[in-house]
Design a protein around this motif. Structure first.
Motif, short mmCIF file in Angstrom:
data_model
loop_
_atom_site.label_atom_id
_atom_site.label_comp_id
_atom_site.label_asym_id
_atom_site.label_seq_id
_atom_site.Cartn_x
_atom_site.Cartn_y
_atom_site.Cartn_z
N ILE A 1 13.79 -8.02 -11.04
CA ILE A 1 13.69 -6.57 -10.93
C ILE A 1 12.36 -6.26 -10.27
O ILE A 1 11.32 -6.84 -10.64
CB ILE A 1 13.77 -5.87 -12.31
N ALA A 2 12.39 -5.38 -9.30
CA ALA A 2 11.16 -4.90 -8.66
C ALA A 2 11.32 -3.40 -8.45
O ALA A 2 12.26 -2.96 -7.79
CB ALA A 2 10.92 -5.60 -7.33
N GLU A 3 10.42 -2.65 -9.03
CA GLU A 3 10.49 -1.19 -8.93
C GLU A 3 9.15 -0.68 -8.43
O GLU A 3 8.10 -1.24 -8.75
CB GLU A 3 10.80 -0.61 -10.32
N GLY A 4 9.19 0.37 -7.64
CA GLY A 4 7.97 0.98 -7.16
C GLY A 4 8.19 2.42 -6.78
O GLY A 4 9.28 2.80 -6.35
N ALA A 5 7.15 3.21 -6.96
CA ALA A 5 7.20 4.63 -6.60
C ALA A 5 6.44 4.81 -5.29
O ALA A 5 5.25 4.49 -5.21
CB ALA A 5 6.59 5.49 -7.69
N PHE A 6 7.13 5.29 -4.28
CA PHE A 6 6.47 5.59 -3.02
C PHE A 6 5.54 6.78 -3.23
O PHE A 6 5.85 7.70 -3.96
CB PHE A 6 7.51 5.92 -1.93
N HIS A 7 4.37 6.72 -2.61
CA HIS A 7 3.40 7.82 -2.74
C HIS A 7 4.05 9.12 -2.29
O HIS A 7 4.59 9.21 -1.19
CB HIS A 7 2.15 7.54 -1.91
N ALA A 8 4.06 10.10 -3.17
CA ALA A 8 4.66 11.41 -2.89
C ALA A 8 6.13 11.27 -2.50
O ALA A 8 6.64 12.03 -1.68
CB ALA A 8 3.87 12.15 -1.81
N GLY A 9 6.80 10.29 -3.06
CA GLY A 9 8.19 10.08 -2.70
C GLY A 9 9.00 9.49 -3.83
O GLY A 9 8.58 9.52 -4.99
N PRO A 10 10.15 8.92 -3.50
CA PRO A 10 11.09 8.45 -4.51
C PRO A 10 10.69 7.12 -5.15
O PRO A 10 9.82 6.41 -4.65
CB PRO A 10 12.39 8.29 -3.73
N VAL A 11 11.37 6.81 -6.25
CA VAL A 11 11.23 5.52 -6.92
C VAL A 11 12.36 4.61 -6.43
O VAL A 11 13.54 4.98 -6.48
CB VAL A 11 11.30 5.67 -8.46
N ASP B 1 0.82 -1.22 0.00
CA ASP B 1 0.00 0.00 0.00
C ASP B 1 0.84 1.26 0.00
O ASP B 1 0.34 2.33 -0.32
CB ASP B 1 -0.93 0.02 1.23
N ALA B 2 2.13 1.15 0.35
CA ALA B 2 3.00 2.32 0.47
C ALA B 2 3.51 2.83 -0.87
O ALA B 2 4.04 3.92 -0.94
CB ALA B 2 4.18 2.03 1.39
N PHE B 3 3.38 2.03 -1.94
CA PHE B 3 3.90 2.50 -3.22
C PHE B 3 3.14 1.89 -4.39
O PHE B 3 2.44 0.90 -4.25
CB PHE B 3 5.40 2.21 -3.36
N GLU B 4 3.32 2.52 -5.54
CA GLU B 4 2.74 2.04 -6.78
C GLU B 4 3.76 1.15 -7.48
O GLU B 4 4.87 1.60 -7.77
CB GLU B 4 2.39 3.22 -7.70
N PRO B 5 3.42 -0.11 -7.76
CA PRO B 5 4.38 -0.99 -8.41
C PRO B 5 4.71 -0.52 -9.83
O PRO B 5 3.87 0.06 -10.51
CB PRO B 5 3.70 -2.35 -8.43
N GLY B 6 5.96 -0.78 -10.23
CA GLY B 6 6.42 -0.43 -11.57
C GLY B 6 6.96 -1.67 -12.26
O GLY B 6 6.31 -2.71 -12.27
N ALA B 7 8.17 -1.58 -12.76
CA ALA B 7 8.79 -2.69 -13.49
C ALA B 7 8.87 -3.94 -12.61
O ALA B 7 9.14 -3.84 -11.42
CB ALA B 7 10.17 -2.28 -13.97
#
Length: 153
Positions: A60-70, A42-48
């Motif tokens: 590879i696991a990438e995610g963008a934290f809500h209002a924060g870094p990738v 719930d803390a981030f939006e999943p990416g690659a």
């Protein structure tokens, strides 16, 4: 100008899970299972996402934290012994900046009433992230808690 320095940090964590060893192993070895507990939060939006569970395979696991870094994890499996151990090397990136390189091992042991998982890790933290070792251990503790919630649901 970026200060160029290194810091080393290591830790060993033990977790006992009240489920059979196969259940814990499959949470690492099967893509749909690993994605469910490792990549979804719930803390981030999943990416690659890339999953290639074999010696020499890369994750590879990438995610963008809500209002924060990738955050980006790139790992390579260096040793897999089915239902016994996994060893990998991995790099972490934060907003495209190389943060660390680590070697991690996961040992799976049947115990009365379940499975003992031992994670041992040594990380090299780079430049502005030189003091991040304690955060990595805390983050790993959180990940093992998520794994526990997943395998016992």
């Amino acid at each position: 100008m970026t200060e160029r320095r290194l810091a080393h940090s290591g830790f060993t964590l033990h977790r006992d899970y009240p489920v059979p060893l196969e259940r814990v192993w499959d949470a690492f070895a099967r893509e749909e299972e690993k994605y469910a507990w490792f990549a979804v939060d719930d803390a981030f939006e999943p990416g690659a996402w890339v999953f290639d569970f074999r010696v020499g395979g890369r994750d590879i696991a990438e995610g963008a934290f809500h209002a924060g870094p990738v955050s980006r994890f790139e790992g390579t499996y260096t040793d897999i012994v089915e239902r016994v151990r996994i060893v990998n090397t991995y790099d972490m990136w934060l907003d495209g900046v190389h943060m660390s390189t680590s070697v991690a091992s996961f040992e799976f042991e049947p115990i009365d009433g379940g499975t003992r998982l031992t994670q041992a890790e040594h990380g090299v933290f780079l430049d502005r992230f030189w003091a991040d070792g304690p955060n990595r251990e805390a983050g790993s503790r959180g990940i093992l808690e998520k794994l526990g919630q997943y395998v016992t649901r």
